[in-house]
Design a protein around this motif. Structure first.
Motif, PDB file in Angstrom:
ATOM      1  N   TYR A 319       0.846  -1.194   0.000  1.00  0.00           N
ATOM      2  CA  TYR A 319       0.000   0.000   0.000  1.00  0.00           C
ATOM      3  C   TYR A 319       0.881   1.243   0.000  1.00  0.00           C
ATOM      4  N   ARG A 320       0.296   2.359  -0.387  1.00  0.00           N
ATOM      5  CA  ARG A 320       1.061   3.603  -0.499  1.00  0.00           C
ATOM      6  C   ARG A 320       0.953   4.484   0.740  1.00  0.00           C
ATOM      7  N   ARG A 329      -4.590   2.837   1.613  1.00  0.00           N
ATOM      8  CA  ARG A 329      -4.742   3.585   0.379  1.00  0.00           C
ATOM      9  C   ARG A 329      -3.897   2.948  -0.731  1.00  0.00           C
ATOM     10  N   HIS A 330      -4.478   2.773  -1.910  1.00  0.00           N
ATOM     11  CA  HIS A 330      -3.796   2.165  -3.055  1.00  0.00           C
ATOM     12  C   HIS A 330      -3.222   0.798  -2.677  1.00  0.00           C
ATOM     13  N   SER A 332      -2.728  -3.347  -2.677  1.00  0.00           N
ATOM     14  CA  SER A 332      -2.629  -4.425  -3.661  1.00  0.00           C
ATOM     15  C   SER A 332      -2.248  -5.719  -2.949  1.00  0.00           C
TER      16      SER A 332
END
Length: 349
Positions: A319-320, A329-330, A332
């Motif tokens: 994640y970011r 957030r973001h 995967s």
């Protein structure tokens, strides 16, 4: 005038065919100390890297690439080779190429610390490829693709090295596993560079990050700060507490519902709907459907077509950042951590 030959003397010990033996001058004192050899430990608690946002400063720090795989200890013993996971599980049969190469190393006894990885076409470690080579989480397949990146030597020819500084341990390791090897056991090489510069280059090459180690430190188990990890992208373990169904996605998984720990409680931290392929989604769905429950383990809010599961599976999530309300957030999906790996679940402070 030539002298007549002397009469042959008796053999040294009388009988020519008898073995030559010496006699001790006196009996050995049982209290006399023997040659000092350290007993080989059954297992050594691994030293773990502490997460930091930036590389440390100072001449005592040395750097390596951060490998993304399974932490292993390779024990070379008189009776054979044992390969142990971070949690102490015996996975010798799952890494036959590594075990065979360990037998060929020029050493009688040793314990090597390192990471089992599978490299992609660009030489980067890929955790998903490693898991697939082992048959997925809970699989029993042996991986012949995995190699062992050795980064420390804890025991060497009868001597415990855990009380020796890292610089000396690395010197001995490089004699045992020289740089540039292309075998199943390779050296995780130290990189002489500025930490900030190395991190930038690692991130530009899509590596996971770097490891900083205090070259003067002894080997101590746990996450105590002698070793530090600095990541390009955040990646941590989160518990799967459910999933949302989708007929348009691999495995029918629209999104995984995730939780972190906060003290003795679980806290919902959002979901992840990317990072799956057909194979990983199918294997994951099979694992989750064995753990279905009727009552949620944590409040996830109202979710459409949600299937709730027991919080027993740990997913590695990239994640970011975090949103202002504490959600990933973001994110995967990278894969499921194996129970034998004792992966840590993210702890909210």
């Amino acid at each position: 005038m030539t002298k007549p030959p002397r009469t042959p003397s008796k053999p040294l010990l009388g009988d020519v065919d008898a073995p030559i033996r010496s006699r001790a001058r006196r009996r050995r004192d049982p209290a006399q100390p023997q040659l000092i050899l350290d007993p080989m430990p059954e297992r050594i608690e691994p030293c773990l890297a502490l997460l930091k946002p930036r590389p440390p400063k100072g001449p005592q720090w040395t750097y390596e690439v951060k490998w993304d795989g399974y932490r292993l200890a390779v024990h070379i013993e008189p009776s054979g080779v044992r390969i142990l996971t971070r949690g102490g599980h015996d996975w010798t049969d799952r890494f036959p190429a590594i075990a065979a190469e360990a037998k060929r190393l020029p050493v009688s006894t040793a314990i090597l610390d390192g990471e089992a990885v599978v490299l992609d076409a660009y030489g980067r470690s890929d955790f998903g490829m490693l898991q697939q080579s082992l048959g997925g989480r809970g699989g029993k397949r042996s991986s012949r693709d995995a190699i062992f990146m050795a980064f420390d030597l804890l025991y060497f020819d009868g001597h415990d090295l855990t009380g020796t500084e890292l610089a000396s341990r690395r010197h001995l390791l490089e004699g045992l596993v020289p740089p540039g090897r292309e075998d199943a056991i390779r050296l995780s090489e130290e990189i002489d560079a500025d930490g900030e510069t190395l991190l930038r280059i690692a991130c530009e090459h899509d590596l996971e990050g770097i490891i900083a180690k205090d070259r003067n430190s002894t080997y101590r188990g746990g996450r105590i700060g002698d070793w530090l990890k600095i990541k390009c992208v955040q990646s941590d373990g989160f518990l799967i507490v459910g999933y949302e169904k989708s007929t348009a996605s691999f495995g029918g998984i629209g999104r995984l519902l995730l939780a972190a720990r906060k003290g003795n409680e679980l806290v919902y931290v959002g979901g992840v709907g990317t990072g799956f392929n057909e194979r990983s989604a199918s294997e994951l769905r099979e694992q989750m459907d064995k753990l279905k429950i009727g009552k949620p383990a944590v409040d996830t809010g109202r979710k459409r077509n949600a299937v709730l599961v027991e919080p027993k599976l740990v997913a590695e999530i990239e994640y970011r950042a975090w949103t202002h309300d504490g959600k990933l957030r973001h994110a995967s999906y990278k894969g499921l951590r194996d129970a034998a790996d004792e992966a840590a679940v993210y702890d909210l402070e």
